[in-house]
Design an enzyme around this catalytic site. Structure first.
Site, PDB file in Angstrom:
ATOM      1  N   SER A  46       0.811  -1.220   0.000  1.00  0.00           N
ATOM      2  CA  SER A  46       0.000   0.000   0.000  1.00  0.00           C
ATOM      3  C   SER A  46       0.842   1.266   0.000  1.00  0.00           C
ATOM      4  CB  SER A  46      -0.940   0.004   1.208  1.00  0.00           C
ATOM      5  OG  SER A  46      -0.235  -0.191   2.414  1.00  0.00           O
ATOM      6  N   ASP A  64      -3.647   5.384  11.963  1.00  0.00           N
ATOM      7  CA  ASP A  64      -2.726   5.011  10.885  1.00  0.00           C
ATOM      8  C   ASP A  64      -1.458   5.845  10.961  1.00  0.00           C
ATOM      9  OD1 ASP A  64      -1.399   4.386   8.556  1.00  0.00           O
ATOM     10  OD2 ASP A  64      -3.107   4.725   7.216  1.00  0.00           O
ATOM     11  N   HIS A  66       0.846   4.924   6.643  1.00  0.00           N
ATOM     12  CA  HIS A  66       0.678   5.565   5.336  1.00  0.00           C
ATOM     13  C   HIS A  66       0.884   7.069   5.456  1.00  0.00           C
ATOM     14  CE1 HIS A  66      -1.693   1.760   5.114  1.00  0.00           C
ATOM     15  NE2 HIS A  66      -0.988   1.665   3.993  1.00  0.00           N
TER      16      HIS A  66
END
Length: 345
Positions: A111, A321, A324
């Site tokens: 990702s 998160d 990312h």
């Protein structure tokens, strides 16, 4: 006699160190323009940033769309990477598109590859929002094409680079010396690879039950060791199958995560030290015969604890998160660096 021997030994050591550094810099391309290390510098506040308004980019995935998910602070958008000893050229989307006119660019990895791919497509789209684009997905590969330039930007979700194969009994096997997706990679003009984060998933998140390593099959092993074996398989493929005078190969490096990024609104003043994944990656790249360009994003990204989605990602407060990166944000700088190197080679 002893003094002379010591002096000779001293110069031998210095010569060896210079050769090691030279091999790293020439073959792995850590250095950029005019002998300036593009990856050694600091973040500076710049009112001319961000490079684009993410609100006009209609295809950002929810997990990266921090502003749309409610993030109020904006200072994290205002930092520009400043190398020591030189200036990093500002991203020019028109020049980038003309450089790659008629070519195919593919990001391959997890990702974090999607993060960088989405950043790049937004940077290009925001510069020419009237230009027609085609966006589609086929299996694990997403395509983003600008017919005006006949350029295609693809991302292939392949978290280990090597294969995970489902056997007849339902067991999934990680095959450390098999890269079946490489046939698709060989059709590209520019490749940017990435793998690291999935190597440490265990339990239900672990996508394989056994490891196949040559003629040996076993349940598990040290994950850094497995990671290095897979990288060596990938490196062997590059060295034996890829004409790097025609196909340019990049490795994204290891994108760092942070233990806690909640509430962070500015860069850290120090890094977390050498990253174990980056150490292994550089070791593998040094041993290759073909030219691979390292986007050494690890250290510069370690400073950016403020750049993660935090509670403004896909999971919100339930799943903070710190892995990312918001778009717009840090991944834009990765693409500025990619552009700077592409224009030199």
């Amino acid at each position: 006699m002893m003094a002379s021997f010591s002096l000779v030994l001293f110069f031998i050591v210095i010569f060896m160190l210079k050769n090691v550094d030279g091999k790293l810099m020439n073959d792995v391309n850590k250095l950029g323009m005019d002998n300036c290390d593009l990856f050694n510098g600091n973040w500076v506040y710049d009112d001319d940033y961000p490079l684009y308004d993410s609100s006009i980019c209609p295809f950002i995935e929810k997990q990266f769309n921090c502003l749309n998910n409610g993030r109020q602070d904006r200072d994290y958008l205002k930092y520009r990477w400043q190398p020591h000893g030189c200036n990093l050229p500002r991203f020019n989307a028109k020049h980038f598109q003309h450089k790659l006119k008629g070519k195919k660019v593919m990001f391959v990895g997890d990702s974090l590859s999607v993060d960088q791919w989405q950043s790049l497509t937004c940077m290009l789209y925001a510069a020419d929002p009237q230009a027609k684009y085609i966006s589609k997905r086929n299996g694990s590969t997403s395509f983003f094409t600008f017919p005006k330039y006949n350029t295609s930007y693809l991302v292939s979700r392949n978290v280990f680079l090597v294969d995970v194969v489902k056997m007849e009994n339902g067991t999934r096997v990680l095959q450390l010396d098999s890269l079946s997706a490489a046939a698709q990679w060989e059709e590209m003009d520019v490749l940017i690879f990435d793998t690291w984060h999935w190597w440490f998933h265990t339990g239900r998140k672990q996508p394989w039950g056994f490891v196949q390593d040559g003629n040996s099959t076993y349940k598990d092993a040290n994950r850094v060791t497995l990671y290095e074996k897979a990288l060596n398989s990938w490196a062997k493929w590059v060295d034996t199958k890829v004409d790097t005078t025609k196909t340019k190969i990049f490795f994204q490096g290891v994108s760092p995560d942070h233990d806690n990024c909640t509430g962070a609104t500015r860069p850290s003043e120090s890094t977390q030290g050498p990253h174990p994944g980056e150490i292994v990656l550089e070791k593998v790249l040094r041993g290759m015969n073909k030219s691979v360009h390292l986007l050494n994003v690890t250290k510069l990204s370690q400073y950016r604890v403020d750049g993660h989605p935090s509670v403004y990602g896909f999971g919100g407060h339930r799943n903070v998160d710190c892995t990312h990166w918001c778009i717009a944000g840090v991944a834009d700088t990765w693409n500025v660096l990619l552009s700077a190197i592409l224009h030199q080679i």
